[in-house]
Design an enzyme around this catalytic site. Structure first.
Site, PDB file in Angstrom:
ATOM      1  N   SER A 108      28.171  50.450   2.200  1.00 24.49           N
ATOM      2  CA  SER A 108      29.025  50.814   0.805  1.00 24.49           C
ATOM      3  C   SER A 108      30.552  50.822   1.096  1.00 24.49           C
ATOM      4  O   SER A 108      30.961  49.626   1.609  1.00 24.49           O
ATOM      5  CB  SER A 108      28.797  52.340   0.695  1.00 24.49           C
ATOM      6  OG  SER A 108      29.369  52.783  -0.445  1.00 24.49           O
ATOM      7  N   ARG A 121      30.657  53.064  -5.557  1.00 22.72           N
ATOM      8  CA  ARG A 121      30.188  54.026  -6.591  1.00 22.72           C
ATOM      9  C   ARG A 121      29.146  53.327  -7.618  1.00 22.72           C
ATOM     10  O   ARG A 121      28.440  54.002  -8.158  1.00 22.72           O
ATOM     11  CB  ARG A 121      31.540  54.358  -7.518  1.00 22.72           C
ATOM     12  CG  ARG A 121      32.639  55.203  -6.875  1.00 22.72           C
ATOM     13  CD  ARG A 121      33.570  55.213  -7.951  1.00 22.72           C
ATOM     14  NE  ARG A 121      34.778  56.166  -7.416  1.00 22.72           N
ATOM     15  CZ  ARG A 121      35.974  55.968  -7.648  1.00 22.72           C
ATOM     16  NH1 ARG A 121      36.278  54.828  -8.168  1.00 22.72           N
ATOM     17  NH2 ARG A 121      36.812  56.772  -7.009  1.00 22.72           N
ATOM     18  N   VAL A 147      31.813  63.379  -3.257  1.00 23.18           N
ATOM     19  CA  VAL A 147      32.164  62.417  -2.253  1.00 23.18           C
ATOM     20  C   VAL A 147      32.625  61.183  -3.236  1.00 23.18           C
ATOM     21  O   VAL A 147      32.132  61.114  -4.546  1.00 23.18           O
ATOM     22  CB  VAL A 147      31.186  61.959  -1.345  1.00 23.18           C
ATOM     23  CG1 VAL A 147      30.937  62.865  -0.316  1.00 23.18           C
ATOM     24  CG2 VAL A 147      29.843  61.391  -2.239  1.00 23.18           C
ATOM     25  N   GLU A 148      33.469  60.176  -2.563  1.00 18.14           N
ATOM     26  CA  GLU A 148      33.710  59.022  -3.527  1.00 18.14           C
ATOM     27  C   GLU A 148      34.576  59.494  -4.807  1.00 18.14           C
ATOM     28  O   GLU A 148      34.064  58.768  -5.891  1.00 18.14           O
ATOM     29  CB  GLU A 148      32.843  57.920  -3.787  1.00 18.14           C
ATOM     30  CG  GLU A 148      32.229  57.346  -2.374  1.00 18.14           C
ATOM     31  CD  GLU A 148      31.746  56.081  -2.614  1.00 18.14           C
ATOM     32  OE1 GLU A 148      31.866  55.329  -3.279  1.00 18.14           O
ATOM     33  OE2 GLU A 148      30.731  55.590  -1.463  1.00 18.14           O
ATOM     34  N   GLY A 149      35.258  60.472  -4.783  1.00 13.58           N
ATOM     35  CA  GLY A 149      36.034  60.917  -6.162  1.00 13.58           C
ATOM     36  C   GLY A 149      35.219  62.097  -6.575  1.00 13.58           C
ATOM     37  O   GLY A 149      34.024  61.995  -7.001  1.00 13.58           O
TER      38      GLY A 149
END
Length: 825
Positions: free
Chosen positions: A211, A379, A501-503
């Site tokens: 990712s 995402r 995570v990731e925003g």
């Protein structure tokens, strides 16, 4: 009467011109034609006619002649637009311009082309990917004991680590020429989804290298030398990667990172070379404690102008071996009883050559755009896959458990309250998998869907939260008692990890989906902003009046759909689901008009009205989710058994869209804006209702019954072959309960007819056999179902002193325990 007819004709003509998005000259020609014909049916004097021409000609000439229009209209609008436009940092601009557009742009435009959506090929696995899922992934899942991983080892077993490397799980996205598997986005997603249903720890460990990580960045931006060196080693698992982005002072606002690099000259091998001196502190870095190579984001400066005149070179990315002097890998974090490796790291005066910058010197200062485009892939694939795997696990296990578990002598799934929750779980699982498939399809078509990826990241992790919460409600005490046989608790504990995570989800919803979508998905708004920044009047004029034509078209179409109930909206085919295509077309147009009014009335202030932005983002998101459900239904051959799931998803989305639009109308700063929009777009008030009880019962039956519809809903989920596994025991109990149902039905009928004594039919087996109501084989089926049920509803227990030695050891340790808030580095 003649005047009424004339007004109706004029209104119809204006509606047609607006709906067709004709240019200004067409409006001028239509107006001139009307005035030329005006004396034919009016007896008023010529002076009236002349007055009408005097009123008509100046605006017609100004708007119809580009040079006049630019001088008299567009120049003034441009000045006002530049005053209203909020300041935009370089990182904001790069984030907005990163990635590409996908189906969400059609929905934002107000006139989605459904035939185009359905013409896209369905997301499919290649033969190689299917073989990998049926072979190595199946083997990996059979090797995993999540209780051992999370409770005892606090890590994956050594043999699982070896297997992951041996079978190149860390090289799924790496091309075959570098030794990787070169899987599609859908193949990558399907692998993560299957593992996630077995172990969140294993899923996270697998997904991170594929990712947001060095491999993705190298593939997109690395030099050939970097690719040739690192990609084969990453594919073979010889290098374990991590990516260090988040720091103590920079989480979702990663652009505010304090981590610095400075261009310097350093003696290397007896000669002075240009290098970078780095200082940083990062935390929450997944795989950080075991990583051998570290991707690092930092701000780069050149105070001595060794590279040129610019001092602040911008955010830059580098790839650094973790054994480089000055790097300190900290202790582990422990994210909510999950055992995947995660922890802090820091660097103090770490010297690296410029060649370690990902992409080399040419990519210095481009790190933020590189991150934004790679984040879109992460995402779009990893977290939606993990969420969907959890949703499918909730659907399959909750349906089986509700069919097996009994209260008041009947399976709990027969109770309407339980069926309501089951229907919601099943509908969410269907919708999540549909959105996952549509978004991986975009990535496989070489898109980098920045807005769509934010939609699925937020909404699939939130729907996972709801599905797992619902599953825990159904399982009750069975769900909360920890132990090897609990297949839900670790997923339940992991929910906050996925939404963080990731925003972070709050900021993703309130800032990114509509904030980025408004500029990226709108056909003309970004052109207006860019041309305004450049003070390019010609380009601004072109975009402005194209924008105006679009707005008039959407107002005309949305108001007409509101009056007609969208009965005349074009749909791909006259099928049962045509109603839903029409209603989504109507809501797409209504959303487009609402978004325009919000943007016009608030301007740059909308950036600070995060609740309004979030609600508008919810509308766009649910248009996207509903579209995905329709495409999935079409791609799978319009299976009639799946229709309750499709209808649940669409009713849920349409009701949410309507609710969010009404909330926007209630919260616009000028109250009359909301009242006008509500009257224009919803002239008859609310239209859509939440899924009703009957629909929920129909959806619940799909997971309460053994059959192809249940298998289709949970396709791709790992089903263990080991009969002692908790999931296998549940499947066996469900199968046996299904087989016993006809026998129990016979016994209940005999009890009603007075042939058997009243009571629990399971207690009347001997009597029923003695009276030849059933035979011994049928009685054996019921006894087997009872035994299987008792094995399933039982929970793990432990000695009274379980963990006591561990506690004593901790209390007597010579080193003090970490204090709250103390760094674990």
């Amino acid at each position: 009467m003649a005047i009424v007819i004339e007004l109706l004709v004029l209104g119809a003509a204006a509606w047609l011109l607006a709906a067709a998005r004709v240019p200004g000259w067409a409006w001028a020609v239509a107006g001139a034609g009307y005035l030329l014909a005006w004396p034919l049916w009016h007896t008023a004097g010529s002076w009236v006619w002349a007055l009408l021409w005097l009123v008509f000609l100046p605006p017609a000439l100004i708007l119809g002649i580009a040079r006049l229009r630019r001088s008299w209209v567009s120049a003034a609008v441009l000045r006002r637009f530049r005053q209203m436009m909020p300041p935009m940092s370089e990182t904001e601009r790069e984030a907005l311009e990163a990635g590409t557009l996908w189906w969400e742009a059609q929905l934002f435009g107000g006139h989605p082309d459904w035939a185009r959506l359905l013409d896209y090929p369905p997301p499919q696995l290649s033969a190689t990917e299917q073989e990998f899922l049926d072979g190595p992934v199946e083997t990996l899942c059979s090797m995993i004991d999540d209780w051992q991983i999370t409770e005892q080892l606090h890590d994956l077993p050594a043999e699982v680590w070896r297997y992951l490397k041996q079978e190149r799980f860390f090289g799924m996205i790496i091309p075959k020429r570098y030794g990787g598997l070169e899987f599609s986005a859908h193949g990558h997603s399907s692998v993560v989804m299957k593992i996630a249903g077995r172990s969140i720890t294993a899923a996270v460990t697998t997904m991170v290298p594929n990712s947001l990580g060095p491999a993705q960045l190298l593939l997109n931006y690395g030099t050939e030398e970097q690719k040739n060196h690192y990609l084969p080693r990453l594919a073979r698992g010889e290098e374990i990667p991590c990516f260090a982005l988040t720091g103590p002072e920079a989480g979702s606002d990663a652009a505010a990172m304090p981590d610095r690099g400075v261009i310097c000259r350093q003696g290397v091998d007896g000669e002075q070379r240009l290098c970078i001196r780095l200082n940083w502190e990062k935390r929450y870095i997944t795989l950080g404690p075991v990583a051998t190579v570290l991707g690092l984001a930092f701000k780069l400066y050149d105070p001595d102008h060794l590279l040129g005149e610019t001092t602040d070179l911008g955010i830059t990315l580098a790839l650094i071996p973790t054994d480089t002097p000055g790097i300190e890998i900290g202790n582990r974090h422990l994210p909510l009883n999950q055992a995947f490796m995660n922890g802090p790291n820091r660097g103090r005066d770490v010297i690296i050559p410029l060649e370690w910058v990902i992409g080399g010197r040419e990519r210095i200062g481009q790190g933020w755009r590189m991150l934004m485009e790679c984040l879109a892939d992460g995402r779009a694939i990893s977290l939606p896959a993990l969420s969907t795997g959890a949703g499918k696990l909730a659907a399959r296990t909750s349906g089986a458990y509700a069919a097996v578990r009994k209260q008041f002598k009947t399976p709990i799934g027969n109770f309407e309250g339980v069926a309501e929750v089951l229907g919601r779980i099943a509908g969410n699982a269907y919708l999540m998998d549909a959105a996952r498939g549509l978004t991986t399809l975009a990535v496989d078509r070489h898109e980098k869907p920045a807005v769509a990826s934010a939609i699925v990241k937020y909404h699939l992790t939130e729907r996972m939260r709801k599905a797992i919460d619902d599953a825990m409600d159904i399982h009750g005490g069975r769900g909360i008692c920890m132990g090897p046989s609990n297949y839900l608790a670790r997923v339940y504990q992991a929910i906050p990890i996925s939404i963080t995570v990731e925003g972070a989800n709050i900021l993703t919803r309130s800032l990114i989906i509509f904030g980025q979508g408004a500029l990226r998905c709108h056909p003309y708004l970004l052109q207006e902003v860019q041309s305004a920044q450049r003070a390019d009047l010609v380009e601004f004029d072109r975009a402005l009046f194209a924008h105006l034509r679009l707005l008039l078209s959407n107002i005309a179409r949305a108001s007409f759909h509101g009056l007609s109930g969208a009965r005349f909206a074009r749909v791909p085919a006259a099928r049962q689901e045509a109603y839903y295509y029409r209603q989504l077309t109507r809501m797409s147009a209504a959303f487009a008009v609402t978004a325009e009014v919000a943007l016009l009335s608030l301007g740059g202030g909308l950036k600070r009205r995060e609740s309004l932005s979030a609600r508008l983002g919810d509308v766009l998101s649910h248009l996207y989710l509903a579209s995905a459900a329709l495409k999935r239904f079409s791609d799978q051959g319009r299976q009639s058994a799946d229709r309750p799931l499709l209808e649940w998803a669409l009713h849920d989305c349409l009701f949410t869209i309507q609710s969010r639009l009404f909330e926007v109308y209630a919260n616009l700063p000028a109250g009359w804006h909301g009242r006008v929009l509500k009257f224009l777009l919803f002239p008859f008030g609310t239209v859509y209702a939440a899924p009703n009880d009957k629909l929920l019962q129909r959806a619940a039956k799909l997971v309460l019954r053994w059959g192809s519809a249940r298998d289709r809903l949970t396709e791709g989920l790992y089903l263990p072959a080991n009969p002692d596994d908790a999931l296998a025991r549940l499947e066996t109990a469900f199968e046996k309960a299904t087989a016993a149902q006809p026998v129990l039905k016979t016994l209940r009928r005999a009890m009603r007819e007075g042939l058997l004594s009243d009571g629990d039919p399971e207690d009347r087996l001997v009597e029923a056999v003695d009276k030849d109501i059933i035979d011994s084989h049928a009685a054996g089926q019921v006894r087997s179902a009872i035994a299987a049920r008792q094995a399933v509803i039982g929970v793990d227990d432990f000695p009274a002193n379980y963990r006591k030695e561990e506690q004593v050891s901790w209390q007597n340790a010579s080193t003090p325990s970490p204090q709250a808030g103390q760094s674990t580095s």
